[in-house]
Design a protein around this motif. Structure first.
Motif, PDB file in Angstrom:
ATOM      1  N   LEU A 307     115.866  40.214  -0.436  1.00 30.91           N
ATOM      2  CA  LEU A 307     117.239  39.732  -0.270  1.00 30.91           C
ATOM      3  C   LEU A 307     117.461  38.635  -1.298  1.00 30.91           C
ATOM      4  CD1 LEU A 307     119.868  39.776   1.395  1.00 30.91           C
ATOM      5  CD2 LEU A 307     118.801  38.116   2.945  1.00 30.91           C
ATOM      6  N   LEU A 308     118.352  38.874  -2.250  1.00 26.57           N
ATOM      7  CA  LEU A 308     118.516  37.965  -3.391  1.00 26.57           C
ATOM      8  C   LEU A 308     119.928  37.403  -3.447  1.00 26.57           C
ATOM      9  CD1 LEU A 308     116.773  40.077  -6.202  1.00 26.57           C
ATOM     10  CD2 LEU A 308     115.721  38.514  -4.550  1.00 26.57           C
ATOM     11  N   HIS A 309     120.018  36.073  -3.495  1.00 28.45           N
ATOM     12  CA  HIS A 309     121.295  35.414  -3.733  1.00 28.45           C
ATOM     13  C   HIS A 309     121.418  35.192  -5.239  1.00 28.45           C
ATOM     14  CE1 HIS A 309     124.114  31.718  -3.193  1.00 28.45           C
ATOM     15  NE2 HIS A 309     124.806  32.848  -3.224  1.00 28.45           N
ATOM     16  N   VAL A 310     122.435  35.774  -5.864  1.00 31.85           N
ATOM     17  CA  VAL A 310     122.594  35.690  -7.313  1.00 31.85           C
ATOM     18  C   VAL A 310     123.898  34.974  -7.647  1.00 31.85           C
ATOM     19  CG1 VAL A 310     121.170  37.677  -7.892  1.00 31.85           C
ATOM     20  CG2 VAL A 310     123.568  38.034  -7.298  1.00 31.85           C
ATOM     21  N   TYR A 311     123.903  34.368  -8.817  1.00 35.85           N
ATOM     22  CA  TYR A 311     125.071  33.579  -9.227  1.00 35.85           C
ATOM     23  C   TYR A 311     125.291  33.711 -10.729  1.00 35.85           C
ATOM     24  CZ  TYR A 311     127.742  29.546 -10.819  1.00 35.85           C
ATOM     25  OH  TYR A 311     128.662  28.754 -11.451  1.00 35.85           O
ATOM     26  N   GLY A 312     126.560  33.724 -11.129  1.00 35.12           N
ATOM     27  CA  GLY A 312     126.881  33.718 -12.550  1.00 35.12           C
ATOM     28  C   GLY A 312     128.357  34.018 -12.769  1.00 35.12           C
ATOM     29  N   PRO A 313     129.000  33.297 -13.671  1.00 35.26           N
ATOM     30  CA  PRO A 313     130.394  33.571 -13.994  1.00 35.26           C
ATOM     31  C   PRO A 313     130.525  34.735 -14.969  1.00 35.26           C
ATOM     32  CG  PRO A 313     129.615  31.730 -15.290  1.00 35.26           C
ATOM     33  CD  PRO A 313     128.480  32.127 -14.384  1.00 35.26           C
ATOM     34  N   THR A 314     131.738  35.240 -15.112  1.00 33.76           N
ATOM     35  CA  THR A 314     132.009  36.354 -16.019  1.00 33.76           C
ATOM     36  C   THR A 314     131.471  36.077 -17.419  1.00 33.76           C
ATOM     37  OG1 THR A 314     134.007  36.955 -14.802  1.00 33.76           O
ATOM     38  CG2 THR A 314     133.847  37.737 -17.066  1.00 33.76           C
ATOM     39  N   GLU A 315     131.647  34.836 -17.872  1.00 35.74           N
ATOM     40  CA  GLU A 315     131.245  34.484 -19.227  1.00 35.74           C
ATOM     41  C   GLU A 315     129.746  34.647 -19.468  1.00 35.74           C
ATOM     42  OE1 GLU A 315     134.916  32.027 -18.227  1.00 35.74           O
ATOM     43  OE2 GLU A 315     133.160  32.817 -17.206  1.00 35.74           O
ATOM     44  N   ASN A 316     128.974  34.704 -18.412  1.00 32.03           N
ATOM     45  CA  ASN A 316     127.519  34.764 -18.556  1.00 32.03           C
ATOM     46  C   ASN A 316     126.915  36.118 -18.193  1.00 32.03           C
ATOM     47  OD1 ASN A 316     128.196  31.785 -18.302  1.00 32.03           O
ATOM     48  ND2 ASN A 316     126.052  31.703 -18.850  1.00 32.03           N
ATOM     49  N   THR A 317     127.757  37.126 -18.118  1.00 30.32           N
ATOM     50  CA  THR A 317     127.316  38.505 -17.901  1.00 30.32           C
ATOM     51  C   THR A 317     126.644  38.690 -16.544  1.00 30.32           C
ATOM     52  OG1 THR A 317     126.940  38.619 -20.291  1.00 30.32           O
ATOM     53  CG2 THR A 317     126.269  40.512 -19.000  1.00 30.32           C
TER      54      THR A 317
END
Length: 370
Positions: A307-317
């Protein structure tokens, strides 16, 4: 968010692009199933052939390398064929949604300078009026006439002649804080996301759920995570996504191993059926505020293997950081975003973009090319 830092690993083959690595996978597993959408499926060989035929057709109509080409498709085999064909042309795809207000569609077509728009025949009416005001934009609809024409097109691969720093697609921000901005995503950013990484291990034969619309950058992970690792894309219809028991049954029957859902959808599903994800190897979630209680319920039921919580904005693919969730304390109000995925660096900086000391509050930067 500031700058992006990508450091390709040795095994990612720096001098290759997405479509080249896809073609290598075709050579390795030509008869493996590349995609399944309801009753429709294509092998790697069939997908490659259809993408080549579409690419040769578009080339014959004057589409040049580097051109920005709009895409207006639902989740379907035609979408995957179209994306792959555009990359084979050394062109750049721009995802569009036929449900967008006409003003937004008009803006995106003008801002990206689209000279060609590929769409499903069903979306023709929704976009015809917008495109009529842009006479330089050619509309190519996937109808029976086009399918018949494509059968006579060459089947061989086109010649690749661009570096991996070349743009693969343009994703537009929502524009909620102003004018929508187009983010040009290079091939190497996609490779960083799905090849030789540290947060997930996608193997040949894995089946990755395609739940995101083409305008949501999670589709990048779903599509290329499968196709560059010998996996299978499994399309998930919207009505199934919104029904927790139907979703659980679908994931089990279709042997889906890997799934990304927005946090809101995970919260919604877990509230009704917390063991909906029990059959998965990987469940990734992110994009919104986490309800820790819902995650506890998933862990207390029958959780996925990872179970993985992932994060990142559009600009960072798509994803920049990840956190493996194995326990959520009773007093937790949120869940950490974790550490950078491979080939990514994160910095906590002060007002003048200087590194801050441990324990000092600052702004997170997911930052620039090495």
């Amino acid at each position: 968010m500031g700058f992006v830092r990508f450091c390709l690993t040795r095994t990612q083959v720096k001098d290759k692009c997405i479509h080249e690595l896809f073609e290598e996978q075709v050579n390795k597993t030509p008869d493996a199933i590349a995609l399944i959408y309801e009753d429709n499926s294509l092998t790697y060989r069939d997908l490659n052939t259809q993408a080549n035929q579409l690419a040769h057709y578009l080339q014959s109509k004057g589409v040049k390398a580097g051109a920005a080409i709009g895409l207006c498709f639902e989740r379907s085999p035609q979408l995957i064929v179209a994306i792959t064909a555009i990359l084979k042309l050394n062109a750049i795809y721009v995802p569009l949604d036929s449900n967008y207000p006409q003003e937004r569609l008009q803006f995106l077509i003008q801002d990206a300078r689209l000279n060609t728009l590929l769409l499903e025949a069903e979306n023709y009416t929704a976009t015809e009026q917008v495109c009529s005001a842009e006479p330089q934009t050619r509309i190519v609809a996937f109808d029976e006439d086009l399918r018949s024409t494509l059968k006579d097109q060459p089947r061989h691969n086109l010649q690749a002649a661009i570096p991996p720093t070349h743009g693969a697609y343009i994703n537009y921000t929502s524009g909620s804080t102003g004018t929508p901005k187009g983010v040009v995503v290079p091939h190497q950013a996609v490779l960083r996301l799905v090849c030789d990484t540290n947060y997930i291990d996608i193997q040949p034969g894995d089946r990755i759920g395609h739940a995101a619309t083409v305008v949501f950058d999670a589709a990048t992970f779903e599509i290329w995570g499968a196709l560059l690792n010998g996996g299978t894309i499994v399309g998930i219809a919207q009505n199934i996504l919104l029904q927790p028991r139907d979703l659980a049954a679908f994931l089990k029957i279709q042997n889906v191993t890997t799934l990304f859902l927005t946090t809101a959808l995970v919260n919604q599903t877990a509230a009704v059926y917390p063991d909906a994800f029990a059959s998965l190897k990987y469940l990734l979630f992110g994009g919104e505020a986490v309800n820790p209680q819902r995650i506890r319920e998933i862990l207390a039921a029958e959780p996925p293997q990872h179970l993985l919580h992932v994060y990142g904005p559009t600009e960072n693919t798509t994803f920049s950081t990840w956190y493996p969730v194995t326990h959520v304390p009773e007093d937790a109000t949120t869940i950490p975003i974790g550490k950078p995925i491979a080939s990514t660096r994160c910095y906590v900086l002060g007002p003048c973009r200087q590194l801050v000391a441990v324990g000092v509050a600052g702004e997170l930067y997911l930052g620039g090319m090495a």
